[in-house]
Design an enzyme around this catalytic site. Structure first.
Site, PDB file in Angstrom:
ATOM      1  CG  HIS A   8      45.227  31.435  35.453  1.00 25.89           C
ATOM      2  ND1 HIS A   8      45.007  32.676  35.998  1.00 25.89           N
ATOM      3  CD2 HIS A   8      45.849  31.646  34.271  1.00 25.89           C
ATOM      4  CE1 HIS A   8      45.489  33.611  35.194  1.00 25.89           C
ATOM      5  NE2 HIS A   8      45.997  33.004  34.144  1.00 25.89           N
ATOM      6  CE1 TYR A  24      42.515  41.160  38.455  1.00 26.41           C
ATOM      7  CE2 TYR A  24      44.058  39.915  37.106  1.00 26.41           C
ATOM      8  CZ  TYR A  24      43.382  40.089  38.289  1.00 26.41           C
ATOM      9  OH  TYR A  24      43.563  39.209  39.319  1.00 26.41           O
ATOM     10  CG  HIS A  68      47.601  32.026  38.075  1.00 22.46           C
ATOM     11  ND1 HIS A  68      47.421  30.781  38.640  1.00 22.46           N
ATOM     12  CD2 HIS A  68      46.655  32.817  38.633  1.00 22.46           C
ATOM     13  CE1 HIS A  68      46.408  30.806  39.492  1.00 22.46           C
ATOM     14  NE2 HIS A  68      45.927  32.051  39.514  1.00 22.46           N
ATOM     15  CG  HIS A 108      46.786  41.527  49.175  1.00 22.71           C
ATOM     16  ND1 HIS A 108      46.222  40.498  48.483  1.00 22.71           N
ATOM     17  CD2 HIS A 108      47.971  41.783  48.578  1.00 22.71           C
ATOM     18  CE1 HIS A 108      47.017  40.131  47.487  1.00 22.71           C
ATOM     19  NE2 HIS A 108      48.089  40.891  47.523  1.00 22.71           N
ATOM     20  CD  GLU A 166      42.539  31.536  40.548  1.00 24.25           C
ATOM     21  OE1 GLU A 166      43.012  32.446  39.839  1.00 24.25           O
ATOM     22  OE2 GLU A 166      42.986  31.259  41.675  1.00 24.25           O
TER      23      GLU A 166
END
Length: 427
Positions: free
Chosen positions: A357, A342, A363, A284, A333
């Protein structure tokens, strides 16, 4: 007259009273009705035409008419700098912060994360707010940066110098640097997030190989039609400047713009209109495919700030680990959650919460999410009932002391317990 004008960053003209908008001139010798012509510039005069942002306002009194500002004696939690203590490279996460009750938007705002000094004209800060009452006889503006509103609970009704914006959860609003506004909230109050961008104004990202369509469409951004307030009496001006709040009192409402034209104006956007793109084969794309708005830095492709969302979408990729993968990033982020869950975390990240992060922090999904995604029989399915966002920046975020004192103490445990891979001996 319509309530909203459409198009992001385009030239608009609007008048609340017929004949208030001059034709063919910006600053006529005698504007209609005795109005004052005033230019509001969001860029240097000599910026290229394509980058030049300004609007002409025709108002009942000039904004120059005010007494000296003095230090604001109310809220001291907004504009706070990141902690002076050395910041360990730890992942951080917060439950929805418990903020004081009974306040309006100005006094219910708290800074959670900060990057640069606003005087650098670069960087971004992330605030949370809780507003239980509407602002009355006072208005607010930031001279430090443009404000990106992300309501999470309860709608915001923004009465700006240039018109009204209704902003329920699931929408965003942008109020440019220097534009005054008042925040009204419904019964029961409101809460959410505000990103303050000190750098280049937000714009739509270039689409490159995607082509002409997809992601956020300029026509879906709505700018308010002119509306004004003709109210006499004491009114408090509150201004954020240099990271601090300042106040002055004038004898009328400053929201007195009867007509305006230009391309520097507040706007709102319904996030359900974001045209999410993704793969129809395998793997993706990077999360940059979810960028709604970007504030570029001096380095091409490296954003001063990106506003990214993770909305409902179909997942169809074959032989693919579908949640966000494990990664480290040169960008920092900061994530928030408007509603739902989420897809990279099984628990602990709740609506109204926040995570950080920073640069090169490892992460990704927690153990439970990794296990389920690794064992799932892959069929097309829709991630639904969720809306998360990220404000990503090339600068390291520093939590404020207020934020550091309230961080979850066990966030790192989300990545404990991964089984060791079984690798055969080398030949």
């Amino acid at each position: 007259m319509t309530d909203y004008l459409t198009g992001f960053g385009g030239m608009h003209e609007t008048e609340a009273v017929a004949g208030a908008l001059p034709i063919g001139r910006n600053s006529p010798q005698r504007p209609a009705f005795g109005l004052y012509a005033e230019q509001l510039s969001g860029s240097a005069f000599t910026m290229p035409r394509s980058e030049n942002r300004r609007s002409w306002l025709y108002r009942m009194r000039p904004t120059a008419d005010h007494p000296p500002y003095e230090a604001y004696r109310g809220n001291q939690m907004v504009g706070a700098k990141g902690s002076d203590k050395p910041l360990a490279p730890n992942r951080l996460r917060w439950d929805p912060p418990e903020l004081p009750v009974g306040n309006d938007f100005v006094d219910g705002l708290v800074t959670m994360l900060a990057t640069r000094d606003p005087a650098d004209l670069e960087g971004v800060a992330l605030h949370c707010y809780r507003a239980d009452v509407s602002m009355t006889h006072r208005s607010f503006m930031s001279a430090d940066g443009e404000l990106l509103f992300l309501p999470q609970r309860g709608a915001l009704h923004l009465f700006t110098e240039m018109g009204r914006l209704d902003v329920p959860p699931g929408h965003i609003a942008i109020v440019p640097r220097g534009v005054r506004f008042r925040v009204e909230v419904p019964e029961g109050g409101a809460g959410g997030y505000v990103a303050e961008n000190y750098g280049a104004p937000f714009r739509l990202p270039d689409l490159g190989p995607i082509g002409a369509n997809g992601l956020a469409n300029p026509r879906d951004f709505e700018t308010p039609a002119a509306a004004f307030e003709d109210v006499e009496g004491d009114h408090e001006l509150i201004q954020k400047n240099g990271g601090h709040l300042w106040a002055a009192t004038i004898d009328r409402s400053p929201l007195d713009v009867v007509a305006w034209h230009g391309n520097y104006a507040p706007c709102r956007y319904d996030l359900t209109r974001f045209n999410t793109l993704g793969t129809v084969s395998f793997d993706h794309p990077d999360p940059s495919i979810f960028t709604v708005l970007t504030s570029p830095s001096d380095v091409p492709g490296r954003a001063n700030a990106d506003f990214v969302i993770f909305p409902p979408r179909w997942m169809v990729a074959e032989d693919t680990f579908r949640p966000p993968w494990f990664h480290r990033n040169v960008m920092s982020e900061a994530m928030g959650l408007i509603h739902g869950e989420y897809d990279a975390k099984a628990d602990g990240f709740t609506p109204g919460g926040l995570s950080l992060h920073n640069v090169m922090s490892g992460h990704g999904p927690d153990v439970e999410t990794w296990r389920k995604a690794s064992e799932a029989e892959l069929q097309p399915h829709k991630i639904d009932g969720t809306l998360a966002f990220m404000v990503e920046t090339c600068w390291p975020y520093k939590p404020t002391d207020f934020a550091l004192q309230r961080a979850q103490h066990d966030y790192d445990e989300a990545w404990q317990g991964f089984p060791k891979a079984k690798v055969p001996d080398a030949d």
